[in-house]
Design a protein around this motif. Structure first.
Motif, short mmCIF file in Angstrom:
data_model
loop_
_atom_site.label_atom_id
_atom_site.label_comp_id
_atom_site.label_asym_id
_atom_site.label_seq_id
_atom_site.Cartn_x
_atom_site.Cartn_y
_atom_site.Cartn_z
N UNK A 270 0.06 -17.38 -1.41
CA UNK A 270 0.26 -16.31 -2.39
C UNK A 270 1.75 -16.00 -2.55
N UNK A 271 2.49 -15.97 -1.45
CA UNK A 271 3.93 -15.71 -1.52
C UNK A 271 4.64 -16.83 -2.28
N UNK A 272 4.29 -18.07 -1.99
CA UNK A 272 4.90 -19.20 -2.69
C UNK A 272 4.58 -19.14 -4.18
N UNK A 273 3.34 -18.83 -4.50
CA UNK A 273 2.95 -18.72 -5.90
C UNK A 273 3.73 -17.61 -6.61
N UNK A 274 3.90 -16.50 -5.94
CA UNK A 274 4.63 -15.37 -6.54
C UNK A 274 6.06 -15.75 -6.85
N UNK A 275 6.76 -16.30 -5.88
CA UNK A 275 8.14 -16.68 -6.11
C UNK A 275 8.25 -17.85 -7.07
N UNK A 276 7.29 -18.77 -7.01
CA UNK A 276 7.29 -19.89 -7.95
C UNK A 276 7.13 -19.43 -9.38
N UNK A 277 6.33 -18.39 -9.57
CA UNK A 277 6.13 -17.84 -10.91
C UNK A 277 7.42 -17.23 -11.44
N UNK A 278 8.12 -16.50 -10.59
CA UNK A 278 9.35 -15.85 -11.02
C UNK A 278 10.46 -16.85 -11.32
N UNK A 279 10.39 -18.02 -10.72
CA UNK A 279 11.43 -19.02 -10.94
C UNK A 279 10.97 -20.20 -11.77
N UNK A 280 9.80 -20.09 -12.39
CA UNK A 280 9.26 -21.20 -13.16
C UNK A 280 10.21 -21.60 -14.28
N UNK A 281 10.44 -22.87 -14.38
CA UNK A 281 11.26 -23.47 -15.44
C UNK A 281 12.72 -23.11 -15.35
N UNK A 282 13.15 -22.52 -14.26
CA UNK A 282 14.55 -22.14 -14.12
C UNK A 282 15.11 -22.72 -12.83
N UNK A 283 14.62 -23.86 -12.43
CA UNK A 283 15.11 -24.51 -11.22
C UNK A 283 14.79 -23.73 -9.97
N UNK A 284 13.77 -22.86 -10.02
CA UNK A 284 13.39 -22.07 -8.87
C UNK A 284 14.19 -20.80 -8.72
N UNK A 285 15.12 -20.56 -9.61
CA UNK A 285 15.93 -19.34 -9.54
C UNK A 285 15.20 -18.20 -10.24
N UNK A 286 15.36 -17.03 -9.68
CA UNK A 286 14.73 -15.84 -10.24
C UNK A 286 15.15 -15.64 -11.69
N UNK A 287 14.21 -15.41 -12.57
CA UNK A 287 14.49 -15.16 -13.98
C UNK A 287 14.60 -13.66 -14.21
#
Length: 148
Positions: free
Chosen positions: A82-99
């Motif tokens: 769940x934690x990985x999914x949450x952070x992955x969602x926030x960084x989706x399509x941005x090289x893993x960086x927070x959008x």
């Protein structure tokens, strides 16, 4: 003699089932990592890449649903997923960086033709997977609570 043979047979069956469960867990986690990689890289919204990611999402959800229903994952691993999914969602399509909203403003100032729609769509794609995963978890919790 027969009871010893039966015990060995049952033990061998349990060991075989455990090996199958371990192999399925590993396969599920490998597919999960690949899916997260797709989210981080981003998916072109035109073409077959999007359909491939959606099929991958469906495949991973089917496996996770089976594993969760069979209680194959421990609580600790589920929390980590769940934690990985949450952070992955926030960084989706941005090289893993927070959008962040400020990032959108800066990029648009630098390049007015920048396609923010791709990042937003990829965030939505990743978030839809999070919601599906959480729904499976909540349904499983509901079943366990109803059985108590």
């Amino acid at each position: 003699m027969k009871t010893k043979a039966r015990k060995r047979t049952k033990k061998a069956q349990r060991e075989w089932q455990q090996k199958q469960k371990t192999a399925l867990n590993r396969m599920a986690l490998a597919k999960f990592v690949d899916l997260q990689g797709s989210f981080v890289k981003g998916v072109s919204l035109d073409g077959t890449a999007l359909q491939d990611v959606i099929q991958n999402m469906d495949s991973v959800m089917d496996i996770f649903t089976q594993l969760i229903n069979d209680a194959s994952f421990g609580e600790s691993l589920l929390c980590k997923i769940v934690a990985i999914l949450s952070f992955g969602t926030l960084g989706a399509s941005n090289g893993g960086k927070l959008c962040k909203a400020s990032m959108f403003e800066k990029k648009l100032r630098k390049d007015p033709s920048w396609k923010k729609d791709d990042i937003i769509a990829n965030n939505a794609l990743a978030f839809s997977f999070v919601l599906r995963f959480c729904t499976v978890l909540m349904n499983d919790i509901g079943v366990h609570l109803a059985n108590k």
